[in-house]
Design an enzyme around this catalytic site. Sequence first.
Site, PDB file in Angstrom:
ATOM      1  N   GLU A  54       0.830  -1.202   0.000  1.00 45.64           N
ATOM      2  CA  GLU A  54       0.000   0.000   0.000  1.00 45.64           C
ATOM      3  C   GLU A  54       0.866   1.253   0.000  1.00 45.64           C
ATOM      4  OE1 GLU A  54      -3.435  -1.853   2.986  1.00 45.64           O
ATOM      5  OE2 GLU A  54      -1.877  -0.528   3.746  1.00 45.64           O
ATOM      6  N   CYS A  55       0.538   2.197  -0.854  1.00 44.51           N
ATOM      7  CA  CYS A  55       1.129   3.526  -0.838  1.00 44.51           C
ATOM      8  C   CYS A  55       2.660   3.467  -0.802  1.00 44.51           C
ATOM      9  CB  CYS A  55       0.559   4.331   0.316  1.00 44.51           C
ATOM     10  SG  CYS A  55       0.708   6.127   0.097  1.00 44.51           S
ATOM     11  N   GLY A  56       3.290   3.734   0.331  1.00 43.81           N
ATOM     12  CA  GLY A  56       4.737   3.683   0.413  1.00 43.81           C
ATOM     13  C   GLY A  56       5.291   2.316   0.063  1.00 43.81           C
TER      14      GLY A  56
ATOM     15  N   ALA B  23      -1.015  -0.866  -4.734  1.00 42.84           N
ATOM     16  CA  ALA B  23      -1.677   0.364  -5.161  1.00 42.84           C
ATOM     17  C   ALA B  23      -1.511   1.422  -4.081  1.00 42.84           C
ATOM     18  CB  ALA B  23      -3.156   0.107  -5.436  1.00 42.84           C
TER      19      ALA B  23
END
Length: 453
Positions: free
Chosen positions: A327-329, A425
């Site tokens: 996720e993200c990072g 994502a």
Amino acid sequence: MVTGMASGSGKTICTCALLQVLKSRGLKVSAFKCGPDYIDPMFHREVLGIPGHNLDLYLASPERVREIFDVNTRGMDAGICEGVMGYYDGVGGDSERAGAYHVCRTVGMKSLLVLTPKGSSYTLCALIKGILDFRTPNLVGGIVINSVSRKRYEKLAPVIEKETGVPVLGYLEKMPEAEIKSRHLGLMTAGEIGDLRNRIEIIGEKSERTLKVDKILEIFEAEAASETEPFESASPVFSPEKAPVIAVAKDEAFCFCYQETLECFEKLGAKLSFFSPIRDKKLPENTGGLYLPGGYPELYARELSENRELMTEIRDKVNAGLPTVAECGGFMYLSKSLTTKEGETYPMAGVFPGEGYPTKGLRRFGYATLKAKEDSLLFRVGEEIPIHEFHHFDLTDAGKDFVTKKNPSDPEIPCGFGGESLYAAYPHLYFEGSEKLALRFLKKAGEYAERKE
């Protein structure tokens, strides 16, 4: 609920002050954060030495939120929840949904309103009256005046009490020595402040003298958490000897992880093994699934890139089918490269072709829904899940296997990569609120582990 008129009103300082004061008095205290924030619970944990929890009525159902609150206040003397934004601010800025007031009503809390006068005095009474009259019941139990001198407090408090009828329960002095700096995602994380423990003790010592703690305990006294039946949750899907090992990235670069997500994995029978992508050279032994949460990889891009041994192992295993949630990072870590705000570019794991770069502002900020275009590790085609995004970086290729939208009338925005063993994502997922996603991830991790035996 410690709440205020807006962001920056002193909620975090007041929450930490109360947590420290009650802890110093020998009380057992649990802490919560309203909404999806990762950073404030780190400060709560630093004070109490135990994990805090999020109460989020967008990412989870009212029943699940009540269960999280009840379970984590049983056996405790006090429970304090830090609010979000202004008292009535909810999803989209045009409703109270999932805001502090909504959480108060859902779990049965009163609110302590924190006011920072700045350039107003008597007008505060009008603002407070507006808060009180906007909803019935308003659930406001008292007021704390933030960042004022004793002299100004003694002048303001009786006027506010006379005009509003709400008790003023003390004040917080200006404490520059306890200042906590901010960056684009909010406050600096607790781990980045070397003398945080000392700062919290300063806050606690001063607040013991300036807050009417006994009166606060009296006004906010409530029934003990109800002994309700636990929320109906799936039973563990693995026996202890067959529990898959989920490798969870956890260090300075990867620190945005909901406590409820970790507890959900464990509740369903997984074994968590934490590792540092900055320092560790290998994944934990017998890893059956990989969880790369968000954080600040851009601040540690050089250190992450230099740890090529681990990065290569992760790339090879993800490409070979290791069940992975990024996720993200964590998603940026799996990208081709990452360029920092200083303009330096470092190679990342290279699972995906996108190149990470800083943007000029927030990208896709706030709550939204995510919909799957195809079947994948976590999702089935057409499923919609509530998510949250908050990032100042993007990728030249951020994928298109999912779509997000904030409102039903908004256009769909493609994002992310999905596969039989993959979710990667920018959107953050809240597994405790969408337990079926956790079940799918863990079952796949169990199958992977069995194949490797």
